[in-house]
Design an enzyme around this catalytic site. Structure first.
Site, PDB file in Angstrom:
ATOM      1  N   PHE A 118      29.744  52.313  39.470  1.00 32.82           N
ATOM      2  CA  PHE A 118      31.111  52.215  39.988  1.00 32.82           C
ATOM      3  C   PHE A 118      31.779  53.582  39.834  1.00 32.82           C
ATOM      4  CE2 PHE A 118      34.027  48.409  40.744  1.00 32.82           C
ATOM      5  CZ  PHE A 118      33.107  47.733  41.530  1.00 32.82           C
ATOM      6  N   GLN A 231      48.046  52.320  41.948  1.00 29.49           N
ATOM      7  CA  GLN A 231      46.717  52.668  42.463  1.00 29.49           C
ATOM      8  C   GLN A 231      46.578  52.334  43.946  1.00 29.49           C
ATOM      9  OE1 GLN A 231      42.726  50.734  41.143  1.00 29.49           O
ATOM     10  NE2 GLN A 231      42.748  52.854  40.424  1.00 29.49           N
ATOM     11  N   HIS A 233      43.706  51.837  46.590  1.00 26.36           N
ATOM     12  CA  HIS A 233      42.258  51.670  46.706  1.00 26.36           C
ATOM     13  C   HIS A 233      41.808  52.369  47.978  1.00 26.36           C
ATOM     14  CE1 HIS A 233      38.302  49.908  46.923  1.00 26.36           C
ATOM     15  NE2 HIS A 233      38.479  49.332  45.746  1.00 26.36           N
ATOM     16  N   LEU A 243      40.624  43.932  50.952  1.00 25.64           N
ATOM     17  CA  LEU A 243      39.799  44.870  50.201  1.00 25.64           C
ATOM     18  C   LEU A 243      38.326  44.830  50.607  1.00 25.64           C
ATOM     19  CD1 LEU A 243      39.936  46.818  47.705  1.00 25.64           C
ATOM     20  CD2 LEU A 243      38.912  44.939  46.443  1.00 25.64           C
ATOM     21  N   GLU A 246      34.741  48.403  45.907  1.00 22.74           N
ATOM     22  CA  GLU A 246      34.085  49.648  45.509  1.00 22.74           C
ATOM     23  C   GLU A 246      32.576  49.425  45.336  1.00 22.74           C
ATOM     24  OE1 GLU A 246      36.454  52.115  42.929  1.00 22.74           O
ATOM     25  OE2 GLU A 246      34.779  52.158  41.521  1.00 22.74           O
ATOM     26  N   ARG A 277      39.214  56.411  42.064  1.00 26.44           N
ATOM     27  CA  ARG A 277      39.972  55.979  43.244  1.00 26.44           C
ATOM     28  C   ARG A 277      41.072  56.940  43.656  1.00 26.44           C
ATOM     29  NH1 ARG A 277      40.044  49.553  41.672  1.00 26.44           N
ATOM     30  NH2 ARG A 277      37.833  49.288  42.152  1.00 26.44           N
ATOM     31  N   HIS A 343      46.823  48.837  45.592  1.00 25.54           N
ATOM     32  CA  HIS A 343      45.841  47.903  45.047  1.00 25.54           C
ATOM     33  C   HIS A 343      46.160  47.413  43.650  1.00 25.54           C
ATOM     34  CE1 HIS A 343      42.000  45.967  44.468  1.00 25.54           C
ATOM     35  NE2 HIS A 343      41.690  46.758  43.461  1.00 25.54           N
ATOM     36  N   ARG A 378      43.364  53.743  37.069  1.00 30.88           N
ATOM     37  CA  ARG A 378      42.411  52.780  36.515  1.00 30.88           C
ATOM     38  C   ARG A 378      41.035  52.961  37.143  1.00 30.88           C
ATOM     39  NH1 ARG A 378      40.281  47.841  38.259  1.00 30.88           N
ATOM     40  NH2 ARG A 378      41.668  47.404  40.009  1.00 30.88           N
TER      41      ARG A 378
HETATM   42  C1  LIG Z   1      41.318  42.006  46.210  1.00 27.22           C
HETATM   43  C2  LIG Z   1      41.195  42.436  44.791  1.00 27.22           C
HETATM   44  C3  LIG Z   1      39.952  42.747  44.252  1.00 27.22           C
HETATM   45  C4  LIG Z   1      39.832  43.154  42.929  1.00 27.22           C
HETATM   46  N1  LIG Z   1      38.590  43.456  42.437  1.00 27.22           N
HETATM   47  C5  LIG Z   1      38.461  43.823  41.139  1.00 27.22           C
HETATM   48  C6  LIG Z   1      37.175  44.069  40.584  1.00 27.22           C
HETATM   49  O1  LIG Z   1      36.146  43.910  41.227  1.00 27.22           O
HETATM   50  N2  LIG Z   1      37.104  44.457  39.288  1.00 27.22           N
HETATM   51  C7  LIG Z   1      38.215  44.610  38.509  1.00 27.22           C
HETATM   52  O2  LIG Z   1      38.080  44.953  37.341  1.00 27.22           O
HETATM   53  N3  LIG Z   1      39.450  44.354  39.016  1.00 27.22           N
HETATM   54  C8  LIG Z   1      39.590  43.960  40.305  1.00 27.22           C
HETATM   55  N4  LIG Z   1      40.842  43.696  40.802  1.00 27.22           N
HETATM   56  C9  LIG Z   1      41.985  43.672  39.890  1.00 27.22           C
HETATM   57  C10 LIG Z   1      41.973  42.376  39.073  1.00 27.22           C
HETATM   58  O3  LIG Z   1      41.404  41.348  39.825  1.00 27.22           O
HETATM   59  C11 LIG Z   1      43.375  41.955  38.644  1.00 27.22           C
HETATM   60  O4  LIG Z   1      44.032  43.015  38.035  1.00 27.22           O
HETATM   61  C12 LIG Z   1      43.311  40.800  37.656  1.00 27.22           C
HETATM   62  O5  LIG Z   1      42.493  39.767  38.126  1.00 27.22           O
HETATM   63  C13 LIG Z   1      44.694  40.260  37.339  1.00 27.22           C
HETATM   64  O6  LIG Z   1      44.542  39.115  36.541  1.00 27.22           O
HETATM   65  P1  LIG Z   1      45.796  38.468  35.819  1.00 27.22           P
HETATM   66  O7  LIG Z   1      45.260  37.339  34.985  1.00 27.22           O
HETATM   67  O8  LIG Z   1      46.587  39.507  35.141  1.00 27.22           O
HETATM   68  O9  LIG Z   1      46.702  37.897  37.011  1.00 27.22           O
HETATM   69  P2  LIG Z   1      46.378  37.043  38.327  1.00 27.22           P
HETATM   70  O10 LIG Z   1      44.968  36.676  38.462  1.00 27.22           O
HETATM   71  O11 LIG Z   1      47.041  37.763  39.435  1.00 27.22           O
HETATM   72  O12 LIG Z   1      47.149  35.680  38.049  1.00 27.22           O
HETATM   73  C14 LIG Z   1      48.554  35.623  37.984  1.00 27.22           C
HETATM   74  C15 LIG Z   1      48.941  34.199  37.651  1.00 27.22           C
HETATM   75  O13 LIG Z   1      50.334  34.174  37.390  1.00 27.22           O
HETATM   76  C16 LIG Z   1      50.914  33.076  38.076  1.00 27.22           C
HETATM   77  N5  LIG Z   1      52.301  33.451  38.360  1.00 27.22           N
HETATM   78  C17 LIG Z   1      52.774  34.600  38.880  1.00 27.22           C
HETATM   79  N6  LIG Z   1      54.113  34.575  38.943  1.00 27.22           N
HETATM   80  C18 LIG Z   1      54.498  33.375  38.442  1.00 27.22           C
HETATM   81  C19 LIG Z   1      55.758  32.749  38.230  1.00 27.22           C
HETATM   82  N7  LIG Z   1      56.905  33.353  38.535  1.00 27.22           N
HETATM   83  N8  LIG Z   1      55.772  31.486  37.707  1.00 27.22           N
HETATM   84  C20 LIG Z   1      54.605  30.845  37.391  1.00 27.22           C
HETATM   85  N9  LIG Z   1      53.394  31.410  37.558  1.00 27.22           N
HETATM   86  C21 LIG Z   1      53.355  32.661  38.070  1.00 27.22           C
HETATM   87  C22 LIG Z   1      50.064  32.845  39.298  1.00 27.22           C
HETATM   88  O14 LIG Z   1      50.151  31.515  39.714  1.00 27.22           O
HETATM   89  C23 LIG Z   1      48.670  33.185  38.756  1.00 27.22           C
HETATM   90  O15 LIG Z   1      48.090  32.039  38.153  1.00 27.22           O
HETATM   91  C24 LIG Z   1      40.980  43.276  42.123  1.00 27.22           C
HETATM   92  C25 LIG Z   1      42.223  42.954  42.640  1.00 27.22           C
HETATM   93  C26 LIG Z   1      42.333  42.572  43.973  1.00 27.22           C
HETATM   94  C27 LIG Z   1      43.713  42.298  44.507  1.00 27.22           C
END
Ligand SMILES: Cc1cc2nc3c(=O)[nH]c(=O)nc-3n(C[C@H](O)[C@H](O)[C@H](O)COP(=O)(O)OP(=O)(O)OC[C@H]3O[C@@H](n4cnc5c(N)ncnc54)[C@H](O)[C@@H]3O)c2cc1C
Length: 568
Positions: A118, A231, A233, A243, A246, A277, A343, A378
């Site tokens: 990566f 960031q 992407h 997306l 990568e 990135r 991203h 990142r």
């Molecule tokens: C398309 C894409 C691909 C990615 N690929 C990678 C990868 O391959 N490797 C990597 O390391 N990272 C990757 N990332 C980044 C990574 O996926 C995210 O940073 C990470 O999954 C975020 O997880 P989280 O648990 O913080 O939040 P999230 O998974 O975003 O979850 C947020 C949660 O909060 C809840 N929520 C939000 N606001 C409220 C509210 N006001 N009230 C109640 N609930 C709420 C939602 O319902 C959800 O359950 C990617 C991101 C994207 C967008």
């Protein structure tokens, strides 16, 4: 009024992992989530999760220390080095734990967890499940949380913290299914609401990644850190910004300009397409600005054709599907038109390595938090890792802070006051109705302002103009009219309630970016092209005021890796 010892807001990877940790220690935990946890943005992650397992034939001498070094170098030395070291040394353990809990990682022929190269990594250390890594991890943890009997309040939209005597005592929410407002009291709250990508018009993030959790903490007096570091992407689909992982370049994909050149040779001769990135996005943007975009337009190609159908079908099947369905291009036969897109939110709620914030009883983990392990840029694969490592640690911190201390007493009076405040706010919005400011116009203006004024390259005049626009939008927020009040599944209500918080976060990005007169990681200024460690090797802290953010700064934790120039 429901009460739980711990309320976790958000059912993504960070929230689920925190909940599982605390519930296993005997704490009564509830998750509140706007969508079913299995639909969180974590499930969209494709490429993989980093850990120095040393399984790859070219990575047998990889170590957590080398992973920490790559992370700190990738961060342009803004990451706190103790936090990066903590994350990378916890990494192998959390991967094996997810493996034992049933996450179906891809395997090498010898049965060990497969790893791929990566960006910005000295060794191939990204573990993956084809190109659906986030989906596999998320569903594994959703099952685990149900098995542990974590209470789930699903389709509950949190709008405010309940703060009593300076301590966080729960949250207030709109219950989408029943249509009312409710307080949920608690002895501790962990915010795990994900990133704020939707403050930009060109983002790879889900519709729900609005930064809501970070915004409501910020407004309640918890500072947000390093928000100017956004960031981009390198490879979002041209038309939809969906997306292209990568991992596509990790598997050997090329970036190609209009002349058919693999132009990364000019910018990162050693790492080529696997430069970090920030550097890759700047390289694409430079090619476009200098007229070498495809057909002179504003995109380049991601070319996978030389990988052959078999490798594409085995390692990148989801990428192929997305390219076919959303861009009309089959990567087996044609190159994919791509462009850099917003991203990831490097900044967020300021926490320590155990998720603690300045507010007693209030913790944060995952993308809404800033520990900080990503600093100014990142590395791919480090965010999924962050969610699980720091989700677990924040769950453990709550256990350590609550067990043996007895309950915090009854917070129902504070909860009732918070509900009344929310009801009054909604009544005022509804009273203005269509006569008030149009929230959708404000949102559109904000997202385009962020795209146009705080993009891959930045410059003083353009950023100041953006800041003025955002301040004007903030003023308009004071007289927003709610189109449709009350009822169930009122998306209009939710989009309206979250809007001002989004503008607040956008202002924190803007103010931090204008103030930081250097280039570091993703914050790249044409008028200040060099990194300036003398003045700017420090974290930006934004404190909420109704007139816009008040900034101050705090030192970066150094001590292991001496800052040096980044070359790839
Ligand atoms: C398309 C894409 C691909 C990615 N690929 C990678 C990868 O391959 N490797 C990597 O390391 N990272 C990757 N990332 C980044 C990574 O996926 C995210 O940073 C990470 O999954 C975020 O997880 P989280 O648990 O913080 O939040 P999230 O998974 O975003 O979850 C947020 C949660 O909060 C809840 N929520 C939000 N606001 C409220 C509210 N006001 N009230 C109640 N609930 C709420 C939602 O319902 C959800 O359950 C990617 C991101 C994207 C967008």
């Amino acid at each position: 009024m429901p009460h739980h010892q711990l309320i976790v807001v958000g059912g993504g990877l960070a929230g689920l992992r925190a909940a599982v940790e605390a519930q296993a220690a005997g704490i009564d935990v509830a998750i509140l989530s706007q969508v079913h946890p299995g639909r969180s943005h974590s499930g969209a992650a494709q490429g993989g999760i980093n850990a120095a397992l040393a399984n790859h034939p070219e990575g047998h001498d990889d170590t957590p220390e080398k992973h920490a070094f790559d992370t700190v170098k990738g961060s342009d030395y803004l990451a706190d080095q103790d936090a990066a070291i903590q994350m990378t040394s916890d990494a192998p353990g959390v991967i094996f734990e997810m493996d034992h809990w049933g996450c179906p990682f891809s395997r090498f022929d010898d049965g060990r967890i497969a790893q791929r190269p990566f960006g910005g990594a000295g060794y191939p250390r990204t573990c993956y499940g084809a190109d659906k890594t986030g989906h596999y991890l998320l569903h594994c943890l959703v099952e685990r949380a149900y098995e542990r009997r974590v209470t789930m309040y699903i389709e509950v939209f949190v709008t405010d913290l309940i703060v009593d005597d300076g301590r966080c005592r729960g949250v207030v929410a709109y219950d989408m299914i029943r249509g009312g407002f409710e307080a949920f009291t608690a002895d501790a709250v962990i915010m795990a609401t994900g990133g704020a990508g939707r403050i930009y018009s060109n983002t790879t993030n889900a519709i729900i990644s609005t930064g809501g959790g970070a915004a409501l903490a910020y407004r309640a007096g918890v500072p947000v850190k390093d928000m100017e570091f956004i960031q981009f992407h390198p490879t979002g689909l041209l038309t939809t910004n969906i997306l292209m992982t990568e991992g596509a370049r990790g598997e050997g994909g090329y970036l190609v300009n209009d002349l058919g050149e693999r132009f990364m040779s000019k910018y990162a001769p050693a790492a080529m397409e696997l430069a970090p990135r920030d550097i890759t996005s700047r390289s694409i943007t430079t090619e476009v600005l200098e007229g070498r975009g495809i057909g002179g337009k504003d995109y380049v190609y991601l070319d996978l054709r030389h990988l052959g159908a078999a490798q594409i079908m085995e390692k990148l099947p989801g990428i192929r599907d997305l390219a076919i369905h959303f861009e009309g291009v089959d990567p087996i036969d044609e190159p994919i038109p791509i462009t850099p897109c917003q991203h990831y939110t490097m900044g967020g709620i300021d926490t320590d390595v155990d998720g603690r914030t300045v507010m007693p009883g209030f913790y944060a983990a995952g993308e809404c938090a800033c520990v900080s392990v990503h600093g100014a840029n990142r590395l791919g694969g480090n965010s999924l890792l962050e969610t699980i490592v720091f989700g677990r640690r924040s769950g453990a911190a709550v256990v350590a802070d609550l067990v043996g201390r007895g309950g915090r007493g009854d917070a129902s009076a504070a909860g009732a006051r918070a509900v009344a405040d929310l009801q009054a706010r909604v009544a005022a919005l509804a009273a203005r109705g269509v006569g008030g400011q149009d929230p959708y116009a404000i949102r559109a203006d904000m997202t385009v302002t962020m795209k146009d004024h705080y993009g891959v390259f930045r410059e003083e005049r353009q950023m100041r103009e953006g800041l003025e626009r955002l301040l004007a939008l903030k003023q308009r927020c004071a007289t927003i009219g709610l189109r449709s009040a009350g009822g169930v599944f009122n998306l209009d209500l939710m989009r309206t309630l979250e809007l001002e918080g989004m503008v607040d976060l956008a202002l924190a990005v803007a103010a931090g970016a204008v103030a930081r007169t250097e280039s570091r990681g993703s914050h790249s200024r044409t008028d200040h092209p060099l990194r300036d460690d003398e003045t700017w090797l420090k974290h930006t802290m934004a404190h909420y005021t109704s007139a816009g953010p008040r900034l101050d700064y705090k030192p970066v934790t150094l001590g292991t890796f001496e800052p040096q120039e980044r070359r790839y």
